[in-house]
Design a protein around this motif. Structure first.
Motif, PDB file in Angstrom:
ATOM      1  N   THR A 140      -3.538   7.402 -20.620  1.00 21.69           N
ATOM      2  CA  THR A 140      -2.912   8.513 -19.897  1.00 21.69           C
ATOM      3  C   THR A 140      -1.453   8.229 -19.546  1.00 21.69           C
ATOM      4  OG1 THR A 140      -3.857   7.648 -17.841  1.00 21.69           O
ATOM      5  CG2 THR A 140      -5.074   9.386 -18.977  1.00 21.69           C
ATOM      6  N   LEU A 141      -0.964   7.068 -19.961  1.00 21.78           N
ATOM      7  CA  LEU A 141       0.454   6.722 -19.784  1.00 21.78           C
ATOM      8  C   LEU A 141       0.909   6.837 -18.337  1.00 21.78           C
ATOM      9  CD1 LEU A 141       2.042   8.238 -23.020  1.00 21.78           C
ATOM     10  CD2 LEU A 141       1.319   5.886 -22.591  1.00 21.78           C
ATOM     11  N   GLN A 142       0.088   6.332 -17.431  1.00 23.09           N
ATOM     12  CA  GLN A 142       0.488   6.240 -16.031  1.00 23.09           C
ATOM     13  C   GLN A 142       1.447   5.065 -15.886  1.00 23.09           C
ATOM     14  OE1 GLN A 142      -2.696   6.203 -13.124  1.00 23.09           O
ATOM     15  NE2 GLN A 142      -3.961   7.536 -14.385  1.00 23.09           N
ATOM     16  N   GLU A 143       2.678   5.368 -15.626  1.00 22.49           N
ATOM     17  CA  GLU A 143       3.719   4.351 -15.417  1.00 22.49           C
ATOM     18  C   GLU A 143       4.111   3.649 -16.717  1.00 22.49           C
ATOM     19  OE1 GLU A 143       5.332   3.855 -12.319  1.00 22.49           O
ATOM     20  OE2 GLU A 143       4.225   5.705 -11.982  1.00 22.49           O
ATOM     21  N   ARG A 144       3.137   3.183 -17.491  1.00 19.60           N
ATOM     22  CA  ARG A 144       3.427   2.478 -18.743  1.00 19.60           C
ATOM     23  C   ARG A 144       2.199   2.586 -19.645  1.00 19.60           C
ATOM     24  NH1 ARG A 144       0.665  -2.296 -19.197  1.00 19.60           N
ATOM     25  NH2 ARG A 144      -0.127  -3.264 -17.285  1.00 19.60           N
ATOM     26  N   ALA A 145       2.387   2.267 -20.903  1.00 22.26           N
ATOM     27  CA  ALA A 145       1.250   2.204 -21.819  1.00 22.26           C
ATOM     28  C   ALA A 145       0.344   1.046 -21.420  1.00 22.26           C
ATOM     29  CB  ALA A 145       1.743   2.023 -23.253  1.00 22.26           C
ATOM     30  N   GLY A 146      -0.955   1.250 -21.579  1.00 20.38           N
ATOM     31  CA  GLY A 146      -1.910   0.174 -21.340  1.00 20.38           C
ATOM     32  C   GLY A 146      -2.240  -0.080 -19.898  1.00 20.38           C
ATOM     33  N   LEU A 147      -1.862   0.828 -18.997  1.00 23.43           N
ATOM     34  CA  LEU A 147      -2.160   0.638 -17.580  1.00 23.43           C
ATOM     35  C   LEU A 147      -3.450   1.345 -17.172  1.00 23.43           C
ATOM     36  CD1 LEU A 147      -1.235  -0.357 -14.732  1.00 23.43           C
ATOM     37  CD2 LEU A 147      -0.167   1.890 -14.464  1.00 23.43           C
ATOM     38  N   ALA A 148      -3.639   2.581 -17.629  1.00 28.59           N
ATOM     39  CA  ALA A 148      -4.789   3.368 -17.180  1.00 28.59           C
ATOM     40  C   ALA A 148      -5.262   4.268 -18.316  1.00 28.59           C
ATOM     41  CB  ALA A 148      -4.431   4.210 -15.962  1.00 28.59           C
ATOM     42  N   CYS A 149      -6.568   4.453 -18.386  1.00 31.33           N
ATOM     43  CA  CYS A 149      -7.125   5.284 -19.440  1.00 31.33           C
ATOM     44  C   CYS A 149      -8.243   6.156 -18.896  1.00 31.33           C
ATOM     45  CB  CYS A 149      -7.656   4.430 -20.596  1.00 31.33           C
ATOM     46  SG  CYS A 149      -9.079   3.382 -20.178  1.00 31.33           S
ATOM     47  N   CYS A 150      -8.602   7.156 -19.676  1.00 30.21           N
ATOM     48  CA  CYS A 150      -9.812   7.938 -19.479  1.00 30.21           C
ATOM     49  C   CYS A 150     -10.664   7.788 -20.739  1.00 30.21           C
ATOM     50  CB  CYS A 150      -9.486   9.412 -19.237  1.00 30.21           C
ATOM     51  SG  CYS A 150      -8.516   9.739 -17.754  1.00 30.21           S
ATOM     52  N   TYR A 151     -11.929   8.117 -20.603  1.00 30.49           N
ATOM     53  CA  TYR A 151     -12.837   8.027 -21.739  1.00 30.49           C
ATOM     54  C   TYR A 151     -13.425   9.398 -22.042  1.00 30.49           C
ATOM     55  CZ  TYR A 151     -12.604   2.993 -21.072  1.00 30.49           C
ATOM     56  OH  TYR A 151     -12.156   1.701 -20.957  1.00 30.49           O
ATOM     57  N   LEU A 152     -13.383   9.773 -23.316  1.00 30.66           N
ATOM     58  CA  LEU A 152     -14.101  10.941 -23.800  1.00 30.66           C
ATOM     59  C   LEU A 152     -15.390  10.445 -24.442  1.00 30.66           C
ATOM     60  CD1 LEU A 152     -14.225  14.002 -24.425  1.00 30.66           C
ATOM     61  CD2 LEU A 152     -13.104  13.467 -26.611  1.00 30.66           C
ATOM     62  N   VAL A 153     -16.513  10.942 -23.945  1.00 31.71           N
ATOM     63  CA  VAL A 153     -17.826  10.492 -24.416  1.00 31.71           C
ATOM     64  C   VAL A 153     -18.532  11.670 -25.075  1.00 31.71           C
ATOM     65  CG1 VAL A 153     -19.964   9.312 -23.776  1.00 31.71           C
ATOM     66  CG2 VAL A 153     -17.883   8.935 -22.436  1.00 31.71           C
ATOM     67  N   ARG A 154     -19.133  11.420 -26.233  1.00 35.01           N
ATOM     68  CA  ARG A 154     -19.821  12.471 -26.987  1.00 35.01           C
ATOM     69  C   ARG A 154     -21.276  12.079 -27.188  1.00 35.01           C
ATOM     70  NH1 ARG A 154     -17.603  14.933 -32.729  1.00 35.01           N
ATOM     71  NH2 ARG A 154     -19.285  16.435 -33.115  1.00 35.01           N
ATOM     72  N   ARG A 155     -22.170  12.985 -26.786  1.00 30.74           N
ATOM     73  CA  ARG A 155     -23.599  12.807 -27.004  1.00 30.74           C
ATOM     74  C   ARG A 155     -24.141  14.128 -27.542  1.00 30.74           C
ATOM     75  NH1 ARG A 155     -22.329   8.529 -26.944  1.00 30.74           N
ATOM     76  NH2 ARG A 155     -22.610   6.846 -25.442  1.00 30.74           N
ATOM     77  N   GLY A 156     -24.509  14.146 -28.813  1.00 34.35           N
ATOM     78  CA  GLY A 156     -24.938  15.392 -29.415  1.00 34.35           C
ATOM     79  C   GLY A 156     -23.808  16.403 -29.367  1.00 34.35           C
ATOM     80  N   GLU A 157     -24.078  17.585 -28.842  1.00 35.07           N
ATOM     81  CA  GLU A 157     -23.060  18.629 -28.736  1.00 35.07           C
ATOM     82  C   GLU A 157     -22.296  18.567 -27.422  1.00 35.07           C
ATOM     83  OE1 GLU A 157     -22.102  20.836 -31.162  1.00 35.07           O
ATOM     84  OE2 GLU A 157     -23.328  19.423 -32.309  1.00 35.07           O
ATOM     85  N   ASP A 158     -22.708  17.682 -26.516  1.00 32.44           N
ATOM     86  CA  ASP A 158     -22.079  17.597 -25.200  1.00 32.44           C
ATOM     87  C   ASP A 158     -20.929  16.591 -25.195  1.00 32.44           C
ATOM     88  OD1 ASP A 158     -23.812  19.450 -24.191  1.00 32.44           O
ATOM     89  OD2 ASP A 158     -25.044  18.018 -23.080  1.00 32.44           O
ATOM     90  N   LEU A 159     -19.917  16.904 -24.384  1.00 24.29           N
ATOM     91  CA  LEU A 159     -18.790  16.007 -24.149  1.00 24.29           C
ATOM     92  C   LEU A 159     -18.625  15.789 -22.653  1.00 24.29           C
ATOM     93  CD1 LEU A 159     -16.185  17.764 -26.493  1.00 24.29           C
ATOM     94  CD2 LEU A 159     -17.532  15.734 -27.049  1.00 24.29           C
ATOM     95  N   ALA A 160     -18.061  14.633 -22.296  1.00 19.31           N
ATOM     96  CA  ALA A 160     -17.711  14.357 -20.904  1.00 19.31           C
ATOM     97  C   ALA A 160     -16.451  13.513 -20.871  1.00 19.31           C
ATOM     98  CB  ALA A 160     -18.840  13.636 -20.177  1.00 19.31           C
TER      99      ALA A 160
END
Length: 321
Positions: free
Chosen positions: A24-44
């Protein structure tokens, strides 16, 4: 520690088991991330990041041809603004999604005024506006409160929620049985990929104000390990394995932090001495791991964390006094 090769971190990492890490480029690369998770047709999305990072999450969906209506959940592990500040802005763009929140945190996402005031007390109003952008309230009717042990259906599997105090009382970890991993927010410490070297990852505690509780954190680690996880998905930063070894490293770090804080509790210029002692502790650990960064680079990467960790330890000391 060696000279800096200055590695470039990919903005999106595809892990096995349908899990994508997006910076998510908070302040710098490699500091903070989010995860997109896929199970079947659902995403979170696990973690919502900050409002300025929300366009990156939406762009990931668009680039992969994934309809926004497929996102079923947005799940910040706790309500610190680097994890949850973008939740309201993200929900506005995901018409079918529900926000899943810890029982102690849900009300602060519905009405984020106290979160904003608390962050301003730590960082200052101007810095909060710059770092976190607009903090949008989440409609109450779109919030699911996940108590300890709660299980939510998710595609062809489920997600289980585990109360995880120690870093914060409003923290849970999310168990994903498919990957045999935890989305652990800050409960398994911080580990920046720039430090990875021949000795393996460097992982250290985050004692950010105001709810550091070392004994509770040790119990949380016991509980997480009881699931026999094969990997941990850190918000700061990325997936790590060799979980039992890293858990020992984190426990040792928590104990060193406790010792450092208690030794400096009544010292004049306590804050400055805490910052210096925590930085020295990190530099020693990095040297032992033969981390591929210079001391100057390590100090730059860790300066913000050591400042916040010192503040958190001071709150802990003052509460115990």
């Amino acid at each position: 520690m060696n000279a800096d090769p200055q590695p470039r971190l990919p903005p999106v990492i595809d892990y096995p088991h349908g899990i994508v890490c997006v910076d998510t480029l908070q302040e710098r690369a490699g500091l903070a991330c989010c995860y997109l998770v896929r199970r079947g047709e659902d995403l979170a999305f696990v973690e919502a990041g900050t409002a300025p990072g929300v366009p990156r999450l939406l762009a990931l969906l668009d680039a992969r041809g994934l309809a926004r209506e497929r996102v079923r959940y947005v799940i910040p592990t706790h309500v610190h603004l680097d994890h949850a500040g973008g939740a309201g802005a993200l929900l506005r763009e995901l018409p079918a999604a529900k926000l899943v929140a810890h029982p102690r945190g849900a009300r602060h996402l519905i009405d984020p005024s106290k979160l904003i005031v608390g962050a301003q007390a730590v960082y200052g109003a101007a810095a909060v506006a710059r770092m976190y952008g607009e903090i949008v309230p989440v409609p109450e009717d779109r919030v699911i409160v996940a108590d300890d042990g709660a299980r939510l259906p998710f595609g062809d599997a489920e997600l289980q929620f585990v109360d995880a105090p120690g870093h914060a009382r409003h923290h849970f970890c999310v168990w994903d049985v498919v990957s045999r991993g935890f989305f652990c927010g800050d409960s398994f410490g911080l580990s920046y990929r720039e430090f990875d070297g021949p000795g393996g990852p460097f992982l250290f505690p985050t004692t950010t104000p105001v709810q550091f509780e070392p004994d509770a954190w040790m119990q949380t680690l016991d509980r997480l390990l009881s699931f026999a996880p094969q990997r941990m998905y850190l918000t700061h930063y990325g997936c790590v394995d060799n979980v039992e070894h890293l858990a020992r490293m984190l426990r040792a770090g928590i104990e060193r932090y406790r010792t450092i804080a208690e030794a400096l509790a009544k010292q004049p210029q306590r804050h400055a001495k805490l910052v210096a002692a925590l930085m020295a502790d990190a530099l020693r650990e990095l040297a032992m791991l033969d981390a591929p960064v210079s001391e100057a680079r390590a100090r730059k990467l860790l300066a913000f964390d050591m400042e916040l960790n010192a503040q958190g330890l001071e709150v802990w000391l003052d509460r115990a006094a």
